[in-house]
Scaffold this motif. Structure first.
Motif, PDB file in Angstrom:
ATOM      1  N   GLN A  90      66.486  52.408  -6.354  1.00  0.00           N
ATOM      2  CA  GLN A  90      66.735  51.179  -5.608  1.00  0.00           C
ATOM      3  C   GLN A  90      66.463  49.946  -6.450  1.00  0.00           C
ATOM      4  N   ARG A  91      65.442  49.991  -7.312  1.00  0.00           N
ATOM      5  CA  ARG A  91      65.026  48.816  -8.067  1.00  0.00           C
ATOM      6  C   ARG A  91      65.691  48.702  -9.433  1.00  0.00           C
ATOM      7  N   LEU A  92      66.031  49.834 -10.035  1.00  0.00           N
ATOM      8  CA  LEU A  92      66.547  49.825 -11.406  1.00  0.00           C
ATOM      9  C   LEU A  92      67.819  49.002 -11.579  1.00  0.00           C
ATOM     10  N   PRO A  93      68.832  49.109 -10.715  1.00  0.00           N
ATOM     11  CA  PRO A  93      70.040  48.289 -10.914  1.00  0.00           C
ATOM     12  C   PRO A  93      69.755  46.791 -10.925  1.00  0.00           C
ATOM     13  N   ASN A  94      68.801  46.339 -10.107  1.00  0.00           N
ATOM     14  CA  ASN A  94      68.489  44.909 -10.069  1.00  0.00           C
ATOM     15  C   ASN A  94      67.923  44.426 -11.402  1.00  0.00           C
ATOM     16  N   THR A  95      67.037  45.216 -11.985  1.00  0.00           N
ATOM     17  CA  THR A  95      66.466  44.850 -13.280  1.00  0.00           C
ATOM     18  C   THR A  95      67.522  44.894 -14.375  1.00  0.00           C
ATOM     19  N   MET A  96      68.386  45.896 -14.348  1.00  0.00           N
ATOM     20  CA  MET A  96      69.416  46.013 -15.378  1.00  0.00           C
ATOM     21  C   MET A  96      70.390  44.835 -15.321  1.00  0.00           C
ATOM     22  N   LYS A  97      70.680  44.350 -14.129  1.00  0.00           N
ATOM     23  CA  LYS A  97      71.564  43.187 -14.002  1.00  0.00           C
ATOM     24  C   LYS A  97      70.918  41.956 -14.632  1.00  0.00           C
ATOM     25  N   LEU A  98      69.665  41.697 -14.270  1.00  0.00           N
ATOM     26  CA  LEU A  98      68.972  40.522 -14.793  1.00  0.00           C
ATOM     27  C   LEU A  98      68.773  40.622 -16.302  1.00  0.00           C
ATOM     28  N   PHE A 129      55.256  32.723 -18.646  1.00  0.00           N
ATOM     29  CA  PHE A 129      54.907  32.453 -17.253  1.00  0.00           C
ATOM     30  C   PHE A 129      54.905  30.952 -16.974  1.00  0.00           C
ATOM     31  N   TRP A 130      54.452  30.155 -17.956  1.00  0.00           N
ATOM     32  CA  TRP A 130      54.427  28.703 -17.778  1.00  0.00           C
ATOM     33  C   TRP A 130      55.850  28.155 -17.712  1.00  0.00           C
ATOM     34  N   LEU A 131      56.715  28.641 -18.591  1.00  0.00           N
ATOM     35  CA  LEU A 131      58.105  28.196 -18.593  1.00  0.00           C
ATOM     36  C   LEU A 131      58.780  28.532 -17.275  1.00  0.00           C
ATOM     37  N   ALA A 132      58.567  29.747 -16.780  1.00  0.00           N
ATOM     38  CA  ALA A 132      59.182  30.148 -15.517  1.00  0.00           C
ATOM     39  C   ALA A 132      58.660  29.298 -14.363  1.00  0.00           C
ATOM     40  N   LEU A 133      57.363  29.020 -14.350  1.00  0.00           N
ATOM     41  CA  LEU A 133      56.788  28.200 -13.277  1.00  0.00           C
ATOM     42  C   LEU A 133      57.317  26.767 -13.325  1.00  0.00           C
ATOM     43  N   MET A 134      57.467  26.215 -14.539  1.00  0.00           N
ATOM     44  CA  MET A 134      57.984  24.857 -14.665  1.00  0.00           C
ATOM     45  C   MET A 134      59.434  24.769 -14.197  1.00  0.00           C
ATOM     46  N   LEU A 135      60.245  25.740 -14.568  1.00  0.00           N
ATOM     47  CA  LEU A 135      61.637  25.754 -14.106  1.00  0.00           C
ATOM     48  C   LEU A 135      61.705  25.897 -12.594  1.00  0.00           C
ATOM     49  N   LEU A 136      60.838  26.743 -12.067  1.00  0.00           N
ATOM     50  CA  LEU A 136      60.802  26.933 -10.614  1.00  0.00           C
ATOM     51  C   LEU A 136      60.394  25.646  -9.904  1.00  0.00           C
ATOM     52  N   TYR A 137      59.368  25.001 -10.428  1.00  0.00           N
ATOM     53  CA  TYR A 137      58.886  23.768  -9.801  1.00  0.00           C
ATOM     54  C   TYR A 137      59.918  22.649  -9.885  1.00  0.00           C
ATOM     55  N   LEU A 158      66.115  46.686 -20.640  1.00  0.00           N
ATOM     56  CA  LEU A 158      67.080  46.859 -19.559  1.00  0.00           C
ATOM     57  C   LEU A 158      66.471  47.566 -18.360  1.00  0.00           C
ATOM     58  N   VAL A 159      65.537  48.477 -18.600  1.00  0.00           N
ATOM     59  CA  VAL A 159      64.967  49.262 -17.506  1.00  0.00           C
ATOM     60  C   VAL A 159      63.722  48.597 -16.922  1.00  0.00           C
ATOM     61  N   GLU A 160      62.858  48.088 -17.775  1.00  0.00           N
ATOM     62  CA  GLU A 160      61.605  47.517 -17.283  1.00  0.00           C
ATOM     63  C   GLU A 160      61.728  46.039 -16.959  1.00  0.00           C
ATOM     64  N   GLY A 161      62.639  45.339 -17.638  1.00  0.00           N
ATOM     65  CA  GLY A 161      62.800  43.922 -17.365  1.00  0.00           C
ATOM     66  C   GLY A 161      61.586  43.109 -17.772  1.00  0.00           C
ATOM     67  N   SER A 162      61.477  41.929 -17.197  1.00  0.00           N
ATOM     68  CA  SER A 162      60.345  41.046 -17.464  1.00  0.00           C
ATOM     69  C   SER A 162      59.439  41.040 -16.243  1.00  0.00           C
ATOM     70  N   ILE A 163      58.241  41.582 -16.395  1.00  0.00           N
ATOM     71  CA  ILE A 163      57.302  41.645 -15.273  1.00  0.00           C
ATOM     72  C   ILE A 163      56.950  40.245 -14.801  1.00  0.00           C
ATOM     73  N   VAL A 164      56.731  39.333 -15.751  1.00  0.00           N
ATOM     74  CA  VAL A 164      56.326  37.973 -15.406  1.00  0.00           C
ATOM     75  C   VAL A 164      57.412  37.273 -14.605  1.00  0.00           C
ATOM     76  N   MET A 215      62.226  46.424 -11.375  1.00  0.00           N
ATOM     77  CA  MET A 215      61.183  47.321 -11.840  1.00  0.00           C
ATOM     78  C   MET A 215      59.890  46.580 -12.181  1.00  0.00           C
ATOM     79  N   GLY A 216      60.011  45.375 -12.711  1.00  0.00           N
ATOM     80  CA  GLY A 216      58.810  44.610 -13.053  1.00  0.00           C
ATOM     81  C   GLY A 216      57.981  44.289 -11.836  1.00  0.00           C
ATOM     82  N   LEU A 217      58.627  43.791 -10.790  1.00  0.00           N
ATOM     83  CA  LEU A 217      57.913  43.488  -9.546  1.00  0.00           C
ATOM     84  C   LEU A 217      57.381  44.763  -8.915  1.00  0.00           C
ATOM     85  N   LEU A 218      58.122  45.846  -9.016  1.00  0.00           N
ATOM     86  CA  LEU A 218      57.654  47.134  -8.493  1.00  0.00           C
ATOM     87  C   LEU A 218      56.378  47.569  -9.195  1.00  0.00           C
ATOM     88  N   ALA A 219      56.308  47.377 -10.511  1.00  0.00           N
ATOM     89  CA  ALA A 219      55.113  47.755 -11.267  1.00  0.00           C
ATOM     90  C   ALA A 219      53.903  46.938 -10.819  1.00  0.00           C
TER      91      ALA A 219
END
Length: 326
Positions: free
Chosen positions: A99-107, A151-159, A262-268, A278-282
């Motif tokens: 269920q989670r693997l295709p989402n990570t592979m797309k990103l 993580f800082w870059l992602a948070l700044m873009l999100l904000y 492709l399989v694990e993606g970026s956990i952060v 998969m990252g969020l699942l971990a």
């Protein structure tokens, strides 16, 4: 080459056993267990949990046994092709991963393609025009990119784009409700991809550019490059046909880990943007002490790293005819 590949594959077996033992031991050293987490959640909802319930759950999940017996039980199931059942989601681990693997592979796939499409040409250009203003600008960008935590870059873009400007969605892969129509769904999907893809791309862009630049600088100083120019070959032929092929070898080392990416993606990034991969699942599985899922993810990562390394070595021989494995 065939004998070399067979030896490498056989060496994976003891390495995987070692990884599984270390990972299982580390999980057991983490305070708490799945039953403790379940009881804390039940108490927070007002339910009364007795000691008998606790022992029943521990026995149900095999947590009442010594750690080494739990490991052998898990290993026996894995050898039979069963990765176990998720304690948190009450589903087979293989189904959870499917269920989670295709989402990570797309990103990860979109981010990787964009990263390579930008980083490799800019790395070549920076090396060919060494000490030019363009080289200085790209080098400065590389230092900044490497220095900024992901993580800082992602948070700044999100904000900035999701909170302040409110131009892009905050989380997930799609909105709960989208107006019917192909274009509406396409726009909704693209807007959800922009921030996570940008975060992953910017975080890895500088590294690929530096590797490509350094490799090209080393290659273009070689005698055979001067000889190619002396023969009167066009500069673009010298760079792309003669220099770039040999400058790809360090990049191939990085591409050996593409399978893991492709399989694990970026956990952060997946955790920050709530991307259901998969990252969020971990992260969720570690917090919930969902041992079967965590073990499956770690072992899958280990297998992919070993296969990626083997593929890198094979690609060395394809790119550089001088490389031979006896």
């Amino acid at each position: 080459m065939t004998a070399y590949i067979v030896r490498r594959l056989l060496w994976m077996i003891p390495l995987l056993v070692g990884v599984s033992i270390i990972t299982f031991a580390m999980l057991k050293r983490i305070p708490g267990d799945p039953v403790t987490v379940m009881l804390l959640e039940s108490r927070s909802s007002g339910r009364v949990i007795t000691e008998a319930d606790r022992e029943r759950l521990r026995k149900q999940y095999g947590l009442d046994k010594p750690a080494y017996l739990q490991y052998f039980d898990w290993l026996g199931e894995v050898l039979r092709g069963n990765l176990g059942t998720s304690i948190r989601m009450k589903q087979p681990v293989t189904e959870v991963i499917k269920q989670r693997l295709p989402n990570t592979m797309k990103l990860a796939g979109v981010s990787l393609v964009i990263t390579l499409a930008i980083a490799l040409p800019l790395g070549i250009l920076s090396a060919v025009r060494q000490y030019s203003w363009l080289d200085y600008v790209l080098t400065a960008f590389n230092f900044v990119g490497i220095s900024i935590p992901q993580f800082w870059l992602a948070l700044m873009l999100l904000y900035l784009f999701a909170v302040e400007i409110q131009l892009l969605p905050v989380r997930g892969m799609r909105s709960p409700y989208v107006e019917p129509g192909f274009w509406n769904h396409l726009v909704d999907t693209v807007t959800h991809y922009i921030l996570p893809v940008t975060s992953v791309t910017l975080a890895s862009l500088a590294g690929y550019m530096r590797y490509q630049r350094a490799a090209m600088l080393e290659v273009i100083r070689q005698d055979y490059i001067r000889t190619a120019r002396a023969k009167g070959l066009p500069e673009h032929v010298v760079i792309l046909k003669h220099a770039w092929r040999n400058a790809l070898i360090p990049i191939i080392t990085l591409l050996g880990y593409v399978l893991v990416i492709l399989v694990e993606g970026s956990i952060v990034v997946e955790a920050i943007f709530s991307w259901p991969g998969m990252g969020l699942l971990a992260v969720d599985s570690l917090q919930q002490r969902d041992y079967p899922v965590v073990m499956a993810i770690v072992m899958l990562s280990a297998v992919l790293i070993m296969i990626g390394t083997l593929l890198s070595d094979i690609l060395y021989a394809i790119v550089d005819p001088r490389v031979r494995y006896d």
